[in-house]
Scaffold this motif. Structure first.
Motif, short mmCIF file in Angstrom:
data_model
loop_
_atom_site.label_atom_id
_atom_site.label_comp_id
_atom_site.label_asym_id
_atom_site.label_seq_id
_atom_site.Cartn_x
_atom_site.Cartn_y
_atom_site.Cartn_z
N GLU A 488 4.08 26.85 -37.62
CA GLU A 488 5.21 26.83 -36.39
C GLU A 488 5.13 25.45 -35.70
OE1 GLU A 488 5.85 30.15 -33.72
OE2 GLU A 488 7.61 28.84 -32.78
N GLU A 581 13.62 29.42 -36.00
CA GLU A 581 13.69 30.63 -35.44
C GLU A 581 14.36 30.64 -34.22
OE1 GLU A 581 9.31 30.72 -33.96
OE2 GLU A 581 8.63 30.71 -35.90
N ASP A 611 13.08 35.57 -33.19
CA ASP A 611 11.95 35.31 -32.56
C ASP A 611 11.67 36.18 -31.31
OD1 ASP A 611 9.57 33.98 -31.83
OD2 ASP A 611 10.46 31.96 -31.36
MG MG Z 1 9.11 30.47 -32.21
#
Ligand code: MG
Ligand code: C2E
Ligand code: MG
Length: 714
Positions: A488, A581, A611
């Motif tokens: 991420e 996300e 998310d």
């Molecule tokens: Mg995130």
């Protein structure tokens, strides 16, 4: 030489004829400049002009003529064209370049009837000509014609100006100020608008200047001075004027000075329009607007200053998610919604005790007046929240209004109306930041926080220009294989003084100000580019996927899909390797732009992850209807799932739900082996957390991936 003889190259004159002509024409006494290098001609012409009653100034050369013209005022110039040095053409050229001189009529005096010369003189601006030897009678006719023409032009201009002003509307009041005599004429409508009787004496000082609101007077006088001094072409001004009854009205002034040939204003006339209604009412809801509200606040402050027991409060309301409603359902529904809110607000207040206003957009204010404790204002605040929160139904849409409200009390009499309003606004902001649907009372600490926010905003703008943002990468681990399967991308602010800052320090401000757009687009491009770079360097990255956070502000923007397509194009990443996300709150509404954007992104082959799942309000139908592929279990559940049965139940439900809906699950915030083991046993596919690796710079993630994926056994 007597006055009737003819000079060889001069003037013929006949006193009788001249006297006759003089009696036929009513031209007033004029100032005439006689320019001739021949003394005899100068004297002759001057003599006759004087006989006709004009004032004459002689000049012996072009140079002298210009000097005299610049220093004095003339109504006409009799100009000899053939002179040594500066000739008549040179003098005319110089006159055309000087605004003060360009309008003075010039009659040229030529030695012969040379048509070429005459044509040239006309094209250079001469008004007429006489030929030497000059016939006095002819010359006089031509001079008189020119003087009359000039006078007529001036009068026409003045009357046209006045007519134009008058025609601007019968509803306007007119005034005409003779500056020289200081006499003022005001029309009956002017008097009527300001409540003056027909006989009330109105002068520039009394009735006009003294009725302009003290706060507007300086501005008015400055604009007036500017205009009269010739710095502005038109005079236009909006200001408050006190009517004879004491009420202030908003007036629009439009006018224009009439000037003499030197540009000096001797008359000033124009129109006055009552614009109170436009100035003080909000056209959509009909409620008073900011201007009227501020006036009322000012009056409340004055009352409170005189009598400390008569305090007041200001309530500042802002609709939560109004932009979302406008974007999702369209502006017509948005307008209707605002009107309903306005009508309800009026319902909640008692006429006279409160003033309800719309400041603009989705901001409403109201006063609670004549109170000696906070209680009545708090009671009004609760009532407003209750009444306004009932669902609003517009065109088959049901909207549940969310209201954030701030309250400020006029506790210190030395504060201005702006101060009180700003404090209520600050308190409203706190209410909104704490989730909305509530009110907060202003506290000075809030002001400090607001200042800090403003500071952050300014710094953020600077930091974008200075490229101070960097991207950290946190590994995502496939729980079954133990291998790194993605990462991420998380933004960091590399602040020059404060070091590397977490998004919590600036994301909120970046979202409120829209600065998240350049920041978010940078993160998106940078992380795609980074993945392509790693793939070029090592095969280990072939199956690695990249996840980027997409703010609700980005998602709601009409350019959103374009930005993402452009990042894909620029970096060459395949859409299947990219996950976006989004948070639950950004898809609060399942219709409108965000839904459409998600559909289009899904069509591009991107993966969409929800998310912080579990913290918002997503319903099952939302997961069904929107193209969501992944759920990220919020780390608060992961943290507590082994100690709280409730959190454990939530984690289990999410996993079951995802299984049923064929969604993939990523568990966030895994810090301990036991958490890892538990999630793995529940068949959660992917984990993210400090246990595996914290967010780290690119170089470290590269090594992490190599190390992890070459050493980890299944
Ligand atoms: Mg995130
Ligand atoms: P998020 O998207 O939920 O990102 C995960 C956050 O959890 C990250 O915080 C990460 O450092 C933290 N985290 C991961 N594992 C653990 C763990 O084991 N324990 C604990 N205590 N925390 C863990 P970070 O980097 O501070 O980011 C915070 C939030 O800021 C992100 O939450 C995301 O909502 C937002 N954010 C970060 N970067 C961006 C960005 O580029 N654009 C947008 N729109 N938002 C971003
Ligand atoms: Mg998260």
């Amino acid at each position: 030489m007597d006055s009737t003889t003819i000079s060889s190259n001069g003037f013929t004159g006949n006193a009788g004829e001249v006297a006759l002509l003089n009696s036929c024409h009513t031209t007033a006494k004029a100032r005439i400049l006689v320019v001739d290098d021949e003394r005899i001609n100068r004297q002759m012409i001057s003599c006759i002009m004087e006989d006709l009653g004009h004032d004459v100034v002689p000049a012996a050369s072009g140079e002298e003529a210009l000097e005299v013209m610049k220093a004095n005022e003339f109504d006409l110039v009799l100009l000899d064209f053939s002179m040594p040095g500066m000739d008549g053409f040179d003098v005319m050229d110089a006159m055309q370049d000087d605004v003060k001189l360009m309008d003075i009529p010039v009659i040229m005096v030529t030695a012969s009837d040379e048509s070429e010369l005459i044509v040239r003189a006309f094209s250079q601006g001469a008004s007429d000509y006489v030929v030497k030897p000059v016939d006095a009678a002819v010359a006089q006719v031509r001079i008189t014609n020119q003087l009359n023409l000039r006078q007529a032009k001036l009068e026409l201009w003045e009357s046209q100006e006045r007519y134009a002003l008058a025609a601007r509307g019968a509803n306007d009041g007119l005034w005409d100020w003779n500056i020289t005599s200081n006499e003022l004429y005001v029309s009956p409508r002017w008097r009527e608008m300001l409540g003056y009787s027909d006989s009330a004496p109105i002068t520039v000082d009394k009735g006009w200047m003294d009725s302009i609101h003290t706060s507007d007077r300086e501005k008015f006088e400055r604009a007036l001075r500017n205009h009269l001094d010739g710095y502005s072409k038109h005079f236009e001004m909006e200001c408050r004027m006190k009517s004879s009854g004491g009420r202030f009205l908003w007036m629009q002034w439009r006018g224009m000075a009439v000037r003499d040939q030197d540009g000096v204003a001797h008359r000033f006339a124009g129109s006055l329009t009552d614009i109170t209604e436009n100035k003080t009412a909000d056209p959509l809801t009909g409620l008073p607007n900011r201007v009227q509200f501020m006036d009322r606040l000012q009056r409340c402050i004055e009352v409170a200053r005189r009598d400390l027991s008569k305090s007041f409060a200001v309530l500042f309301l802002d609709l939560d998610n109004f932009k979302l409603i406008n974007d999702s359902y369209g502006h017509e529904v948005g307008d209707q919604y605002l009107k309903t809110i306005a009508a309800r607000l009026i319902e909640t207040t008692r006429r006279g005790e409160s003033l309800v206003a719309r400041l603009g957009g989705d901001e409403f204010t109201l006063t609670v007046e004549d109170i000696d404790s906070p209680q009545p204002a708090l009671a009004v605040a609760k009532r407003v929240l209750r009444i306004l929160s009932a669902p609003v139904r517009i065109e088959n849409q049901e909207i549940y209004p969310g209201i954030s409200m701030g309250i400020s009390f006029a506790e210190f009499p030395d504060r201005s109306a702006e101060d009180v309003l700003r404090e209520a606004d600050t308190a409203m902001y706190e209410a909104k930041s704490s989730g909305g649907k509530c009110f907060k009372v202003f506290d000075p600490v809030m002001q400090q926080q607001a200042r800090k926010r403003l500071n952050t905003e300014n710094e953020l703008r600077r930091s974008i220009e200075n490229n101070e943002f960097i991207v950290f990468y946190q590994p995502l681990i496939d729980l079954k294989s133990g291998l790194m399967c993605g990462y991420e991308s998380l933004v960091r602010w590399n602040h020059p003084e404060r070091g590397v800052l977490s998004p919590f320090e600036f994301i909120d401000v970046a979202e409120e100000t829209g600065l998240i757009i350049p920041i978010g687009n940078f993160v998106l491009e940078e992380s795609c580019r980074q993945l392509m770079k790693w793939r070029n360097q090592s095969d280990a990255f072939d199956d690695i996927r990249c996840s980027v956070n997409l703010s609700r502000v980005q998602l709601h923007h009409f350019e959103c899909v374009n930005w993402i397509e452009s990042a894909i194009e620029k970096t060459g990443i395949d859409a299947a390797s990219l996950t976006l996300e989004i948070t639950e709150s950004s898809i609060l509404d399942r219709s409108g732009r965000p839904a459409e954007t998600l559909e289009r992104l899904g069509d591009l082959g991107l993966t969409i992850a929800l998310d912080d799942f579990g913290t918002g309000y997503s319903s099952l139908s939302c997961l069904h209807e929107l193209p969501i592929d992944v759920l990220k279990i919020d780390r608060s559940f992961v943290r507590e799932m082994l100690t709280s049965s409730q959190s454990e139940a939530i984690v289990r439900v999410i996993l079951t739900l995802a299984d049923g809906l064929k969604l993939k699950v990523v568990a966030e915030g895994i810090e301990e082996e036991t958490q890892h083991g538990f999630l793995k046993s529940l068949d959660c596919q992917v984990g993210q957390g400090y246990l595996y690796g914290k967010p780290m710079p690119a170089r470290e993630l590269f090594e992490f991936c190599h190390k992890r994926n070459s050493s980890t056994a299944t």
